[in-house]
Design an enzyme around this catalytic site. Structure first.
Site, short mmCIF file in Angstrom:
data_model
loop_
_atom_site.label_atom_id
_atom_site.label_comp_id
_atom_site.label_asym_id
_atom_site.label_seq_id
_atom_site.Cartn_x
_atom_site.Cartn_y
_atom_site.Cartn_z
N THR A 105 53.88 51.49 -62.54
CA THR A 105 53.80 51.90 -61.14
C THR A 105 54.28 50.77 -60.23
O THR A 105 55.06 50.97 -59.30
CB THR A 105 52.35 52.28 -60.77
OG1 THR A 105 51.86 53.20 -61.73
CG2 THR A 105 52.26 52.89 -59.39
N LEU A 106 53.80 49.59 -60.55
CA LEU A 106 54.12 48.42 -59.74
C LEU A 106 55.61 48.11 -59.75
O LEU A 106 56.21 47.79 -58.73
CB LEU A 106 53.35 47.23 -60.31
CG LEU A 106 52.98 46.15 -59.33
CD1 LEU A 106 52.24 46.74 -58.16
CD2 LEU A 106 52.16 45.09 -60.02
N GLU A 152 47.09 47.24 -54.12
CA GLU A 152 47.00 48.25 -55.18
C GLU A 152 45.59 48.22 -55.78
O GLU A 152 44.97 47.15 -55.85
CB GLU A 152 48.08 47.90 -56.20
CG GLU A 152 48.06 48.59 -57.53
CD GLU A 152 48.49 50.04 -57.51
OE1 GLU A 152 47.80 50.83 -56.84
OE2 GLU A 152 49.48 50.37 -58.18
N ASP A 153 45.10 49.37 -56.19
CA ASP A 153 43.76 49.40 -56.81
C ASP A 153 43.76 48.70 -58.15
O ASP A 153 43.03 47.76 -58.37
CB ASP A 153 43.22 50.84 -56.93
CG ASP A 153 44.16 51.77 -57.69
OD1 ASP A 153 45.34 51.39 -57.91
OD2 ASP A 153 43.74 52.88 -58.05
N LYS A 209 44.26 44.93 -65.69
CA LYS A 209 43.82 45.03 -67.08
C LYS A 209 44.49 43.91 -67.89
O LYS A 209 45.65 43.58 -67.65
CB LYS A 209 44.17 46.40 -67.64
CG LYS A 209 43.38 47.51 -66.96
CD LYS A 209 43.43 48.79 -67.71
CE LYS A 209 42.85 49.92 -66.88
NZ LYS A 209 43.04 51.23 -67.50
N ARG A 240 36.43 58.93 -57.17
CA ARG A 240 36.95 57.97 -56.20
C ARG A 240 35.87 57.48 -55.23
O ARG A 240 35.91 56.37 -54.74
CB ARG A 240 38.08 58.59 -55.37
CG ARG A 240 39.33 58.94 -56.17
CD ARG A 240 40.49 59.25 -55.23
NE ARG A 240 41.60 59.91 -55.89
CZ ARG A 240 42.57 59.29 -56.57
NH1 ARG A 240 42.55 57.97 -56.68
NH2 ARG A 240 43.54 59.97 -57.12
N ASP A 247 40.17 57.05 -60.10
CA ASP A 247 39.72 58.39 -60.47
C ASP A 247 39.99 58.74 -61.93
O ASP A 247 40.82 58.12 -62.58
CB ASP A 247 40.46 59.42 -59.62
CG ASP A 247 41.94 59.50 -59.99
OD1 ASP A 247 42.61 58.46 -59.93
OD2 ASP A 247 42.41 60.58 -60.37
N ASP A 300 47.69 48.59 -64.71
CA ASP A 300 47.47 48.89 -66.12
C ASP A 300 48.70 48.45 -66.90
O ASP A 300 48.75 47.35 -67.44
CB ASP A 300 47.17 50.39 -66.25
CG ASP A 300 46.85 50.82 -67.66
OD1 ASP A 300 46.71 49.95 -68.53
OD2 ASP A 300 46.72 52.02 -67.91
N GLY A 317 44.75 55.67 -54.95
CA GLY A 317 43.73 54.80 -55.53
C GLY A 317 43.34 53.58 -54.70
O GLY A 317 42.20 53.13 -54.75
P1 IMP Z 1 50.28 51.44 -64.34
O1 IMP Z 1 51.54 52.04 -63.82
O2 IMP Z 1 50.10 51.72 -65.80
O3 IMP Z 1 50.10 50.00 -64.02
O4 IMP Z 1 49.09 52.26 -63.71
C1 IMP Z 1 48.76 52.10 -62.42
C2 IMP Z 1 48.07 53.30 -61.83
O5 IMP Z 1 47.58 54.19 -62.84
C3 IMP Z 1 46.86 52.84 -61.05
O6 IMP Z 1 47.22 52.56 -59.73
C4 IMP Z 1 45.95 54.03 -61.20
O7 IMP Z 1 46.25 54.98 -60.21
C5 IMP Z 1 46.28 54.60 -62.55
N1 IMP Z 1 45.37 54.06 -63.57
C6 IMP Z 1 45.66 53.16 -64.54
N2 IMP Z 1 44.57 52.84 -65.25
C7 IMP Z 1 43.55 53.55 -64.71
C8 IMP Z 1 42.14 53.61 -64.97
O8 IMP Z 1 41.59 52.95 -65.85
N3 IMP Z 1 41.42 54.43 -64.16
C9 IMP Z 1 41.97 55.17 -63.16
N4 IMP Z 1 43.27 55.12 -62.86
C10 IMP Z 1 44.06 54.33 -63.63
MG MG Z 2 46.67 54.14 -58.21
#
Ligand code: IMP
Ligand code: MG
Length: 176
Positions: free
Chosen positions: A109-110, A101-102, A133, A167, A161, A105, A47
């Protein structure tokens, strides 16, 4: 508008113009903060690849670039366990690491990436995310550079995506 890529209703959230203005500001800020520092920029695949490519051209420093690849979203919008697919190659020990990082959420992941990188004993670790977010639901991690804070909606475009589609859109759209 019905998006050609997702077949779902989408609404423009951030235009490529707005994004590029903000990305250049972030680049200037990072340049200022890391002058005289030995910087390694680590991009999160997939991403973050477009954001990284644009951002690094506004970072006027002799930085090194590496990538880490994780997967957190299987298909569509459903989260699953995070997996390390490709680790960094450049040694991060005693280096100043900036993770790019893109979007953030839930922070899951972080959290995972931060642990992976901290285990390599960098001199410092900071995070730059294009989008955060508002309701980051899980563990809160300090994000040092944030492009935009948005509502808790699902977005596509500019590297992000939905089931691998979208993307390559230059702007960022909300899926309604
Ligand atoms: P987290 O682990 O919930 O913070 O999610 C992080 C990863 O989930 C991002 O780097 C994206 O790859 C994916 N992701 C989370 N929200 C979205 C979204 O709204 N659109 C697309 N990808 C998302
Ligand atoms: Mg990502």
């Amino acid at each position: 508008m019905i998006s050609a890529v997702s077949g779902q209703e989408t609404k423009l959230l951030l235009s490529s113009d707005e994004i590029s203005k903000r990305v250049s500001q972030l680049g200037r800020e990072i340049t200022q903060d890391y002058k005289d520092k030995d910087l390694v920029i680590v991009g999160v695949l997939k991403g973050g690849f477009i954001f990284l490519a644009d951002l690094i051209r506004h970072i006027k420093l002799k930085a090194e670039i590496d990538f880490i690849r994780v997967s957190s979203y299987k298909e569509g919008m459903e989260a699953r366990d995070i997996e390390l697919i490709t680790d960094t190659i450049i040694s991060l020990k005693d280096r100043h690491v900036l993770l790019v990082e893109d979007l953030i959420d839930t922070c899951g992941t972080l959290n995972f990436i931060k642990k992976t990188i901290m285990s390599k004993n960098p001199a410092s670790f900071r995070i730059c995310a294009l989008i955060k977010k508002k309701k980051s639901r899980e563990t809160k991690i300090a994000v040092n550079y944030i492009g935009f804070e948005i509502d808790d909606k699902f977005i596509i475009g500019y590297g992000t995506d939905l089931a691998e589609k979208g993307r390559n859109l230059p702007d960022i759209y909300v899926i309604e």
